[in-house]
Design a protein around this motif. Sequence first.
Motif, PDB file in Angstrom:
ATOM      1  N   HIS A 104       0.745  -1.262  -0.034  1.00 15.50           N
ATOM      2  CA  HIS A 104      -0.036   0.110  -0.161  1.00 15.50           C
ATOM      3  C   HIS A 104       0.787   1.395  -0.137  1.00 15.50           C
ATOM      4  O   HIS A 104       0.515   2.154  -0.694  1.00 15.50           O
ATOM      5  N   ASP A 106       3.938   1.628  -1.111  1.00 15.48           N
ATOM      6  CA  ASP A 106       4.394   1.494  -2.416  1.00 15.48           C
ATOM      7  C   ASP A 106       3.396   2.463  -3.446  1.00 15.48           C
ATOM      8  O   ASP A 106       3.600   3.245  -4.305  1.00 15.48           O
ATOM      9  N   ARG A 109       3.051   5.836  -2.723  1.00 15.08           N
ATOM     10  CA  ARG A 109       4.337   6.663  -3.195  1.00 15.08           C
ATOM     11  C   ARG A 109       4.292   7.012  -4.727  1.00 15.08           C
ATOM     12  O   ARG A 109       4.394   8.195  -5.040  1.00 15.08           O
ATOM     13  N   THR A 110       3.685   5.893  -5.481  1.00 11.93           N
ATOM     14  CA  THR A 110       3.545   6.250  -7.022  1.00 11.93           C
ATOM     15  C   THR A 110       2.573   7.233  -7.291  1.00 11.93           C
ATOM     16  O   THR A 110       2.807   7.595  -8.262  1.00 11.93           O
ATOM     17  N   ARG A 111       1.558   7.522  -6.331  1.00 11.17           N
ATOM     18  CA  ARG A 111       0.707   8.503  -6.605  1.00 11.17           C
ATOM     19  C   ARG A 111       0.990   9.950  -5.942  1.00 11.17           C
ATOM     20  O   ARG A 111       0.230  10.853  -5.950  1.00 11.17           O
ATOM     21  N   GLN A 112       2.182   9.970  -5.616  1.00  8.77           N
ATOM     22  CA  GLN A 112       2.823  11.381  -5.021  1.00  8.77           C
ATOM     23  C   GLN A 112       2.206  11.736  -4.073  1.00  8.77           C
ATOM     24  O   GLN A 112       1.898  13.099  -3.846  1.00  8.77           O
TER      25      GLN A 112
END
Lengths: 335, 335
Positions: A104, A106, A109-112
């Motif tokens: 989650h 991760d 993070r990917t979604r800024q």
Amino acid sequence: MRDVARRAGVSQPLVSLVIAENPTTRVADATRERILQAARELGYRPNVVARALVRGRSFAIGVIIPDLRNPFFADVVIGAERVAADRGYAVLFCDAMEGSVERHIDALRTRQIDGIIIDALGAASLADGTLADLNVVLIDEPSAALHGVASDAEAAGRLAAEHLLGLGHRHFGFLGPASDVWAFRMRERGFVQALRRAGFTLASSDLRRAPPTVEGGRAAMKPLLRRSPAPTALFCANDLMAIGALKACADAGVSVPAAMSIVGCDDIEPARLLTPELTTVAVPARELGARAARLLLQLLDGLPVRPAKVLPVQLMARGTSGPAPDARPAAAALA
Amino acid sequence: MRDVARRAGVSQPLVSLVIAENPTTRVADATRERILQAARELGYRPNVVARALVRGRSFAIGVIIPDLRNPFFADVVIGAERVAADRGYAVLFCDAMEGSVERHIDALRTRQIDGIIIDALGAASLADGTLADLNVVLIDEPSAALHGVASDAEAAGRLAAEHLLGLGHRHFGFLGPASDVWAFRMRERGFVQALRRAGFTLASSDLRRAPPTVEGGRAAMKPLLRRSPAPTALFCANDLMAIGALKACADAGVSVPAAMSIVGCDDIEPARLLTPELTTVAVPARELGARAARLLLQLLDGLPVRPAKVLPVQLMARGTSGPAPDARPAAAALA
DNA sequence: TTGTAAGCGTTATCAT
DNA sequence: ATGATAACGCTTACAA
């Protein structure tokens, strides 16, 4: 935005200035009015994604909890969501039920994501670097490195112990999970230490481990009831377990509170719905969530944050605790 | 991405092709390997925000529910979150407690949300255009214009009625909210109609309106208990109200189920924790959430969606319902 | 006070 | 199979 600019007869960046309400830049009142007017007419809505891309901030925060089915966490989420929504932040909800915290995080993070609130997930035991460069606020998990808000978990245990001691009990039991979640450990410690100070120790077989759920509490309670002498007073790491313990007593024909006193922790709504109503230690879940969100937003704004104060907990003496069965008549009469 | 490209000795768009795993384009295996390798070494993580900007999709969905404190909705959210997370979608959680549905939808729009799941919020009564151009899946709110998944709410009422009729009851009460939420209305209708078919009608004063909460149920139950003849059988629009009704009975010294039978609806966890355990109609909350999410994602993928089938509900006969006090002795003996 | 230009990290459309 | 190049909608210097 370009359309708005065209309609207002100005350049597109100027529209941006007005829409963003940037206080440092000055725009002629007439122009501003014209722009706002045009925006209204066109039904213009800023695109947060584009804004996020250029600013490097998404105006969204993540909230990770272990299990939304526990009303305690539902309250935490509600508290956080209210504050976040108020300030224009979205809440990305993550239920880590399957032990997928890292995954989650991760994804967030990917979604800024701008920051994360983590409750009761043993953040200390996360793989190194999982939280690196992330704005994190921990709930009920004090950490030297990370910010957080917490309830007075040790006091919760102590209050439970003092309450039961005051009722004349002398043989105690404890039900809690085997996890390394700070709040659970501290509640246990507060309970055990307060008992010790009063001259009582908890035999290891009177301390039982099980998942912090109703089923867990129920299962863990059974062997405790078969012990002899069986404890007459029980503290549980959370209300769910306490409710399970209560169920186990009912199953076994052990009457509560006459033969067994039970104290829970959290004060979730179902606690008041049982018969008898559950004696428990109230923990301000909603307030924890709200404060965590406020703290996180402060962090994001680069504001100085003073270490959050520990939120007090409160004993709610209700129907599942009563005088010890073997207490002197005088004590029983007092209660 | 540029860094990855540099390291792999290719152009940046090529990296995009490989990373996005676009199946239509073919990249030399060697190159692909080199690129993935470089990405791994650099710890590259795609930026979902940028992707969202250019694709016009955010890979996030919103979930709007009326009140997370109701365990039923918590389950809906869990169901939806699991499915969404599995498929790489984020869930923006919105609790509309303050009646701020429109505001929440607005905020979601602004975030280029791909779709929205709305549960039990009378979507029909939203201001015109609130939902325009939005991918929406409604839970328990069938609509000609919008997609949705629903439970068999009318059957819920019918099952409750048949259960109580079977127990010999002849004087009924109903507790429900005054809202225009479909599920509540249908549960009521199913109940009333089944009774009518059996030759019983519900006096309007035996049908009480209150907020669908424990407190609401408790408050609404009080006047019902003072009626004479008071009903001997009660159906509540949801479990929370039923629990409140149960509380009111306890307060008033009315014994359940001896003097009063109570049937709830939803089968939330607390229902099984009460003593006696609540007789209720189980509604598959988690499954509703999961199906809503699956349906929404299908919609987003442009896949053909077949109208979702109505999820069955199930009577859980437990401790709060029993034979009518004035039933023939034979009937009482049977129970 | 306002306009111009550059760029945020991607994807997509074309040539090559 | 790969690489230029142009968006996506916005913010932010900097220039006018």
